[in-house]
Design a protein around this motif. Sequence first.
Motif, mmCIF file in Angstrom:
data_model
loop_
_atom_site.group_PDB
_atom_site.id
_atom_site.type_symbol
_atom_site.label_atom_id
_atom_site.label_comp_id
_atom_site.label_asym_id
_atom_site.label_seq_id
_atom_site.Cartn_x
_atom_site.Cartn_y
_atom_site.Cartn_z
ATOM 1 N N LEU A 148 0.830 -1.196 0.000
ATOM 2 C CA LEU A 148 0.000 0.000 0.000
ATOM 3 C C LEU A 148 0.872 1.258 0.000
ATOM 4 O O LEU A 148 0.589 2.220 -0.711
ATOM 5 C CB LEU A 148 -0.948 0.013 1.203
ATOM 6 N N SER A 149 1.957 1.228 0.751
ATOM 7 C CA SER A 149 2.892 2.357 0.746
ATOM 8 C C SER A 149 3.519 2.538 -0.627
ATOM 9 O O SER A 149 3.748 3.672 -1.073
ATOM 10 C CB SER A 149 3.984 2.147 1.796
ATOM 11 N N ALA A 150 3.804 1.428 -1.321
ATOM 12 C CA ALA A 150 4.371 1.510 -2.672
ATOM 13 C C ALA A 150 3.373 2.144 -3.634
ATOM 14 O O ALA A 150 3.757 2.935 -4.509
ATOM 15 C CB ALA A 150 4.782 0.125 -3.161
ATOM 16 N N VAL A 151 2.093 1.826 -3.483
ATOM 17 C CA VAL A 151 1.058 2.433 -4.328
ATOM 18 C C VAL A 151 1.021 3.941 -4.087
ATOM 19 O O VAL A 151 0.997 4.737 -5.034
ATOM 20 C CB VAL A 151 -0.335 1.816 -4.049
ATOM 21 N N ILE A 152 1.040 4.333 -2.826
ATOM 22 C CA ILE A 152 0.992 5.753 -2.486
ATOM 23 C C ILE A 152 2.221 6.474 -3.019
ATOM 24 O O ILE A 152 2.120 7.543 -3.628
ATOM 25 C CB ILE A 152 0.852 5.940 -0.959
ATOM 26 N N LYS A 153 3.404 5.902 -2.845
ATOM 27 C CA LYS A 153 4.648 6.520 -3.315
ATOM 28 C C LYS A 153 4.640 6.663 -4.832
ATOM 29 O O LYS A 153 4.989 7.723 -5.370
ATOM 30 C CB LYS A 153 5.850 5.679 -2.867
ATOM 31 N N SER A 154 4.252 5.619 -5.543
ATOM 32 C CA SER A 154 4.221 5.694 -7.008
ATOM 33 C C SER A 154 3.194 6.709 -7.485
ATOM 34 O O SER A 154 3.420 7.417 -8.473
ATOM 35 C CB SER A 154 3.923 4.317 -7.612
ATOM 36 N N THR A 155 2.071 6.810 -6.789
ATOM 37 C CA THR A 155 1.053 7.795 -7.143
ATOM 38 C C THR A 155 1.580 9.212 -6.920
ATOM 39 O O THR A 155 1.374 10.093 -7.752
ATOM 40 C CB THR A 155 -0.232 7.568 -6.324
ATOM 41 N N GLU A 156 2.278 9.409 -5.803
ATOM 42 C CA GLU A 156 2.886 10.713 -5.555
ATOM 43 C C GLU A 156 3.909 11.043 -6.645
ATOM 44 O O GLU A 156 3.986 12.188 -7.111
ATOM 45 C CB GLU A 156 3.557 10.740 -4.185
ATOM 46 N N ASP A 157 4.718 10.054 -7.046
ATOM 47 C CA ASP A 157 5.696 10.269 -8.117
ATOM 48 C C ASP A 157 5.013 10.603 -9.437
ATOM 49 O O ASP A 157 5.500 11.435 -10.202
ATOM 50 C CB ASP A 157 6.589 9.030 -8.290
ATOM 51 N N LEU A 158 3.882 9.959 -9.699
ATOM 52 C CA LEU A 158 3.141 10.239 -10.926
ATOM 53 C C LEU A 158 2.579 11.665 -10.914
ATOM 54 O O LEU A 158 2.624 12.360 -11.925
ATOM 55 C CB LEU A 158 2.012 9.214 -11.091
ATOM 56 N N VAL A 159 2.097 12.102 -9.764
ATOM 57 C CA VAL A 159 1.603 13.478 -9.646
ATOM 58 C C VAL A 159 2.768 14.458 -9.823
ATOM 59 O O VAL A 159 2.620 15.489 -10.488
ATOM 60 C CB VAL A 159 0.887 13.682 -8.291
ATOM 61 N N SER A 160 3.937 14.137 -9.271
ATOM 62 C CA SER A 160 5.115 14.990 -9.459
ATOM 63 C C SER A 160 5.510 15.056 -10.926
ATOM 64 O O SER A 160 5.895 16.119 -11.427
ATOM 65 C CB SER A 160 6.298 14.462 -8.643
ATOM 66 N N LEU A 161 5.443 13.927 -11.604
ATOM 67 C CA LEU A 161 5.750 13.903 -13.037
ATOM 68 C C LEU A 161 4.758 14.772 -13.800
ATOM 69 O O LEU A 161 5.139 15.519 -14.701
ATOM 70 C CB LEU A 161 5.729 12.470 -13.560
ATOM 71 N N SER A 162 3.494 14.690 -13.425
ATOM 72 C CA SER A 162 2.472 15.520 -14.056
ATOM 73 C C SER A 162 2.792 17.000 -13.861
ATOM 74 O O SER A 162 2.688 17.801 -14.791
ATOM 75 C CB SER A 162 1.100 15.189 -13.468
ATOM 76 N N ARG A 163 3.205 17.347 -12.656
ATOM 77 C CA ARG A 163 3.579 18.737 -12.381
ATOM 78 C C ARG A 163 4.781 19.146 -13.228
ATOM 79 O O ARG A 163 4.821 20.242 -13.786
ATOM 80 C CB ARG A 163 3.904 18.916 -10.905
ATOM 81 N N VAL B 229 -6.981 12.173 -8.615
ATOM 82 C CA VAL B 229 -5.812 11.472 -8.074
ATOM 83 C C VAL B 229 -5.506 11.959 -6.665
ATOM 84 O O VAL B 229 -5.263 11.153 -5.762
ATOM 85 C CB VAL B 229 -4.580 11.646 -9.000
ATOM 86 N N PHE B 230 -5.536 13.278 -6.452
ATOM 87 C CA PHE B 230 -5.294 13.813 -5.118
ATOM 88 C C PHE B 230 -6.344 13.320 -4.129
ATOM 89 O O PHE B 230 -6.033 13.004 -2.977
ATOM 90 C CB PHE B 230 -5.266 15.344 -5.134
ATOM 91 N N SER B 231 -7.589 13.258 -4.557
ATOM 92 C CA SER B 231 -8.650 12.771 -3.687
ATOM 93 C C SER B 231 -8.415 11.321 -3.290
ATOM 94 O O SER B 231 -8.535 10.959 -2.116
ATOM 95 C CB SER B 231 -10.000 12.914 -4.394
ATOM 96 N N LEU B 232 -8.053 10.488 -4.263
ATOM 97 C CA LEU B 232 -7.769 9.085 -3.965
ATOM 98 C C LEU B 232 -6.561 8.955 -3.051
ATOM 99 O O LEU B 232 -6.553 8.149 -2.104
ATOM 100 C CB LEU B 232 -7.539 8.296 -5.258
ATOM 101 N N LEU B 233 -5.534 9.738 -3.303
ATOM 102 C CA LEU B 233 -4.336 9.703 -2.480
ATOM 103 C C LEU B 233 -4.644 10.132 -1.050
ATOM 104 O O LEU B 233 -4.201 9.490 -0.092
ATOM 105 C CB LEU B 233 -3.262 10.614 -3.087
ATOM 106 N N ASN B 234 -5.434 11.168 -0.896
ATOM 107 C CA ASN B 234 -5.819 11.620 0.448
ATOM 108 C C ASN B 234 -6.650 10.569 1.170
ATOM 109 O O ASN B 234 -6.508 10.379 2.374
ATOM 110 C CB ASN B 234 -6.557 12.950 0.378
#
Length: 148
Positions: free
Chosen positions: A57-72, A101-106
């Motif tokens: 679950l932590s890996a999912v959250i980390k990869s999602t955060e990285d994907l949002v950073s890439l989007s930025r 994505v932010f909503s799901l991450l939160n």
Amino acid sequence: MDRDASSATNLLERKNILIADILTSVRDYFNLALAPVDDTASAGQTAERSLAMETKLSAVIKSTEDLVSLSRRIRELWIIGALKPVTGEVDHNMDLDSEQVFSLLNTLRDRQRQNMLQHAAAAGGGFTYEVAGHEGHEGQIEPISEPK
């Protein structure tokens, strides 16, 4: 291949890697969650599975955060003109996707915090956690539970 095309290819490759990481972690998480547990499972085996699930679950959250950073990063490149700008409709759709994505991450973070709260309450202790500053918000320390 010129520099801009190479940069775009690298960004696309990074996006594909991150999405593959998310899908793999989600698959592994559900495989762990749905694997049968027999009556002879020890407390150690149960704890090991729980730890493995939290890690996935932590890996999912980390990869999602990285994907949002890439989007930025991609948006920054659009602003400075390194990539061809998109139309207003596509930009609006990207904003909606980012919000989702932010909503799901939160939601995932809230579930982890609630899980930590339950474990702390079960152990009879309390602790605090610090909400790190992000996107213009200052960090603050919030109590999870009061020590008994």
